[in-house]
Design a protein around this motif. Structure first.
Motif, PDB file in Angstrom:
ATOM      1  N   SER A  47       0.849  -1.187   0.000  1.00  0.00           N
ATOM      2  CA  SER A  47       0.000   0.000   0.000  1.00  0.00           C
ATOM      3  C   SER A  47       0.886   1.239   0.000  1.00  0.00           C
ATOM      4  O   SER A  47       2.021   1.209   0.476  1.00  0.00           O
ATOM      5  N   ALA A  60       0.520   8.843   2.152  1.00  0.00           N
ATOM      6  CA  ALA A  60       0.342   8.117   0.902  1.00  0.00           C
ATOM      7  C   ALA A  60       0.530   9.020  -0.316  1.00  0.00           C
ATOM      8  O   ALA A  60       1.079   8.596  -1.334  1.00  0.00           O
ATOM      9  N   GLU A  64       3.117   8.339  -3.261  1.00  0.00           N
ATOM     10  CA  GLU A  64       2.693   8.227  -4.660  1.00  0.00           C
ATOM     11  C   GLU A  64       3.548   9.121  -5.557  1.00  0.00           C
ATOM     12  O   GLU A  64       3.941   8.717  -6.655  1.00  0.00           O
ATOM     13  N   GLU A  82      -4.864   3.406  -8.077  1.00  0.00           N
ATOM     14  CA  GLU A  82      -5.313   4.545  -7.291  1.00  0.00           C
ATOM     15  C   GLU A  82      -6.605   4.274  -6.540  1.00  0.00           C
ATOM     16  O   GLU A  82      -6.855   4.875  -5.499  1.00  0.00           O
ATOM     17  N   GLY A  85      -5.219   2.376  -3.489  1.00  0.00           N
ATOM     18  CA  GLY A  85      -3.958   2.865  -2.933  1.00  0.00           C
ATOM     19  C   GLY A  85      -2.866   1.815  -2.851  1.00  0.00           C
ATOM     20  O   GLY A  85      -2.012   1.875  -1.966  1.00  0.00           O
TER      21      GLY A  85
END
Length: 148
Positions: A47, A60, A64, A82, A85
């Motif tokens: 994740s 997060a 990313e 997306e 996640g």
């Protein structure tokens, strides 16, 4: 990771004064990228939150951004889902479309040919070596205890 960032913030004035602040920031960035690359060797799917935690990132969204930039730079191979996640790390497809790739491949081929010649020469020498042949013949003959 987080300690490194905290240390950078705490001692930022010293780094500035010694004209090393840019270098210190580059070290933090390199550490983050190294930690993300290390995760690709261990996990197939993670994740973004776990990546952020492991790399010492704020969350997060920052994870990313790092993963996306590393994929774009060719440092890692991954796909981000997306909707949930999650990041799936994939094997990087080697690209053989550059001069360096062609040179590397040619060097490996030359090395393989050289090894093949060495093996052929060793085999030729062994197949005509009287002591080697007599030893092999003795080893292949049945022994008294083997015929029992």
């Amino acid at each position: 990771r987080a300690q490194f960032r905290a240390s950078l913030e705490k001692h930022g004035s010293v780094f500035e004064r010694e004209h090393n602040f840019g270098l210190a920031k580059q070290c933090v960035e390199a550490l983050i990228r190294f930690n993300i690359q290390r995760l690709t060797r261990t996990y197939l799917t993670l994740s973004l939150a776990h990546i952020a935690e492991s790399a010492g990132l704020s969350g997060a969204a920052e994870a990313e951004r790092y993963v996306t930039s590393m994929v774009a730079a060719g440092k890692i191979s991954a796909a981000i889902d997306e909707s949930n996640g999650m990041v799936q790390f994939t094997e990087r497809a080697d690209r053989f479309d550059s001069q360096n790739s062609a040179v590397d491949m040619e060097e490996k081929i030359i090395e393989a040919i050289s090894l093949s010649r060495k093996l052929f020469n060793m085999n030729s020498q062994l197949s005509t070596d009287a002591s080697y042949i007599s030893r092999i013949v003795r080893e292949r003959q049945p022994r008294w205890e083997d015929t029992g």
